[in-house]
Design an enzyme around this catalytic site. Structure first.
Site, mmCIF file in Angstrom:
data_model
loop_
_atom_site.group_PDB
_atom_site.id
_atom_site.type_symbol
_atom_site.label_atom_id
_atom_site.label_comp_id
_atom_site.label_asym_id
_atom_site.label_seq_id
_atom_site.Cartn_x
_atom_site.Cartn_y
_atom_site.Cartn_z
ATOM 1 N N THR A 1 0.749 -1.267 0.153
ATOM 2 C CA THR A 1 0.111 0.095 0.211
ATOM 3 C C THR A 1 1.036 1.649 0.430
ATOM 4 O O THR A 1 1.726 2.211 0.580
ATOM 5 C CB THR A 1 -0.820 0.259 1.262
ATOM 6 O OG1 THR A 1 -1.782 -1.465 1.500
ATOM 7 C CG2 THR A 1 -2.366 1.014 1.280
ATOM 8 N N LEU B 1 -20.674 -2.947 9.638
ATOM 9 C CA LEU B 1 -21.847 -2.140 10.634
ATOM 10 C C LEU B 1 -21.428 -2.793 11.744
ATOM 11 O O LEU B 1 -22.514 -2.436 12.159
ATOM 12 C CB LEU B 1 -22.652 -2.076 9.136
ATOM 13 C CG LEU B 1 -23.177 -1.166 8.350
ATOM 14 C CD1 LEU B 1 -24.449 -0.794 8.498
ATOM 15 C CD2 LEU B 1 -22.237 0.585 8.814
ATOM 16 N N CYS C 1 -3.473 -2.282 9.229
ATOM 17 C CA CYS C 1 -4.110 -1.547 8.185
ATOM 18 C C CYS C 1 -4.305 -0.267 7.896
ATOM 19 O O CYS C 1 -4.182 0.810 7.892
ATOM 20 C CB CYS C 1 -5.121 -1.968 7.018
ATOM 21 S SG CYS C 1 -3.547 -3.596 6.885
ATOM 22 N N LYS D 1 -2.948 2.856 10.090
ATOM 23 C CA LYS D 1 -1.630 3.901 9.294
ATOM 24 C C LYS D 1 -1.956 4.088 7.836
ATOM 25 O O LYS D 1 -1.427 5.556 7.085
ATOM 26 C CB LYS D 1 -0.657 2.285 9.585
ATOM 27 C CG LYS D 1 -0.300 2.605 7.793
ATOM 28 C CD LYS D 1 0.767 1.756 7.762
ATOM 29 C CE LYS D 1 0.454 -0.370 7.060
ATOM 30 N NZ LYS D 1 0.088 0.510 5.321
#
Ligand code: UGA
Length: 435
Positions: free
Chosen positions: A121, A250, A260, A263
């Site tokens: 990422t 939800l 993940c 950050k």
């Protein structure tokens, strides 16, 4: 196809193993020789359901190789995935030095054309940076093509997520690279979205940030439910039935954690800022997320009054079930807050205790949930492991001193817990203790 995957973290290891299982010859590379040694011995360095047997199967079939020799791997393969870590710097930016180093090594080593794929990422425009590095350190004048192919797998269901994805995103700048990556993924029969490199990069940060927003939104609703007596589970169900909203992500609780969302939301705020946009929405998402932990601890204090010297049982330490990952786990903050008030913590997690030992100090790690609950004044559920749903709560209640149950994940059957004699407190869902 012959593939190199640099970096054997969650993404690299799962991607490499699955590519091998799809029939490719894959070299998984890491600088950590201990980890590579472990993998060559057939041991998986992370707890991830289904991964170890898949590694074993593909190593035996001589399709999957683990090595520290990046140069050999580069020279033997045409497609090179960069799946190294992009950890946060103290200012919240992603640290891209590992990505740069790999790009440099590829440039200096390759003697034939390569497709270089960013799998980690990364912030938008990293592809341009990689392309620049590949050009700059290129003694053999090799042609490189850069592709962004973000990964959307989740820890705990990584193998399935990789092999049966909702979508595959391929951001390529050349027709040749697009075709090659399309071919590589064709056995998966998933929808492939071809984009430019930058759009693919943004898709990853935007997706994680949107999911985090969904969680913070329902956590805010849970707070309103707590203060009005409504039940957030029913509210989420009612909202989720609208196809435009959807029911997933939800589930309110003690906030999102893991390596993940925290950050990536922070990095996306920083990326936006650099491009002149103040992403206030995401800043609020972070605020709500942090507040959830405090709201949870406040609930406990409201019921137990002083926490000093009180024994509190914590069930679940990992940031989510089916993983031993403790990075940014809400349990760390919550336990620290309770310890600051003098509480004595007795904890149990089915797989994360070993890793938790380096993250959380001064607590008693117990061999099972029953041992942790004995003589406790309150029981907290911080991770919704299946094992906890199957516990004998009658036995647990009988062994506790007082019977407060704080379900930080709304995972237990509140009515059943109340009927067993617990004082049950969920997040936005109290199960109606007054009945
Ligand atoms: C997340 C994304 O879901 C993946 O698509 C992505 O590939 C990955 O990040 C990544 O960028 O590598 P992951 O962090 O493994 O995956 O876990 P999730 O299942 O998304 O859960 C993240 C956190 O949100 C957990 O702490 C979980 O408890 C929390 N959560 C999730 C909620 O509080 N409520 C929900 O409804 C869903």
């Amino acid at each position: 196809m012959d593939i190199t995957v640099v970096g054997t973290g969650y993404v690299g290891l799962v991607a490499g193993t699955c590519f091998a299982d799809m029939g490719n010859r894959v070299f998984c590379v890491d600088i950590d020789s201990k980890k590579i040694g472990m993998l060559n011995d057939g041991k998986c360095p992370i707890y991830e359901p289904g991964l170890e047997p898949l590694i074993e199967k593909n190593v035996k079939a001589k399709r999957l190789f683990f090595t520290t020799d990046i140069k050999k791997a580069i020279n033997e393969t045409e497609i090179i995935f960069i799946a190294v870590g992009t950890p946060p710097k103290p200012n919240g930016d992603a640290d891209l030095s590992f990505v740069e180093n790999v790009a440099k090594t590829i440039a200096e080593t390759a003697t034939e054309p390569k497709i270089v794929v960013e799998k980690s990422t990364v912030p938008v425009e990293t592809g341009e940076r990689i392309a620049a590095v590949l050009k700059l350190y290129n003694p053999h004048n090799v042609v490189f093509e850069v592709v962004s192919n973000p990964e959307f797998l989740r820890e705990g269901s990584a193998v399935k997520d990789f092999l049966v994805p909702d979508r595959i995103v391929i951001g390529a700048s050349s027709e040749h690279a697009r075709k090659k990556l399309g071919e590589l993924y064709s056995p998966l029969k998933a929808k492939i979205l071809f984009t430019d490199v930058k759009s693919a990069e943004i898709i990853k940060h935007a997706s994680n940030s949107f999911l985090a927003t969904k969680i913070s939104f329902i956590n805010a609703i849970a707070d309103i439910c707590d203060n009005t007596g409504a039940d957030v589970k029913l509210v989420a169900e009612g909202m989720g039935l609208d196809a435009r909203i959807g029911k997933s992500f939800l589930n309110p609780g003690i906030g999102y954690g893991g390596f993940c969302f925290p950050k990536d939301v922070e990095a996306f705020i920083r990326i936006a800022e650099k491009k002149g946009y103040d992403f206030r929405l995401l800043k609020e998402v972070q605020e709500i997320n942090h507040a959830q932990r405090k709201i949870f601890v406040k609930k406990i204090e409201q019921q137990l009054w002083n926490l000093n010297n009180k024994k509190i049982c914590v069930l679940g330490l990992a940031f989510k079930p089916n993983t031993d990952d403790m990075r940014f786990a809400p349990s760390i903050d919550i336990i620290k807050m309770l310890q600051d008030e003098g509480a004595k913590i007795f904890a149990y997690d089915p797989v994360a205790m070993e890793r938790a030992k380096s993250e959380i100090r001064g607590i008693e790690f117990c061999s099972n949930a029953y041992a942790a609950a004995k003589d406790a004044e309150a029981l907290l559920v911080l991770t919704e492991w299946q094992e906890f749903l199957e516990l004998d709560f009658k036995k647990i209640r009988a062994s506790m001193k007082t019977h407060f149950l704080f379900d930080g994940r709304n995972c237990l059957d509140s009515k059943k817990m109340i009927s067993l004699g617990f004082k049950y407190f969920g997040m936005g869902s109290q199960g109606n203790n007054c009945l």
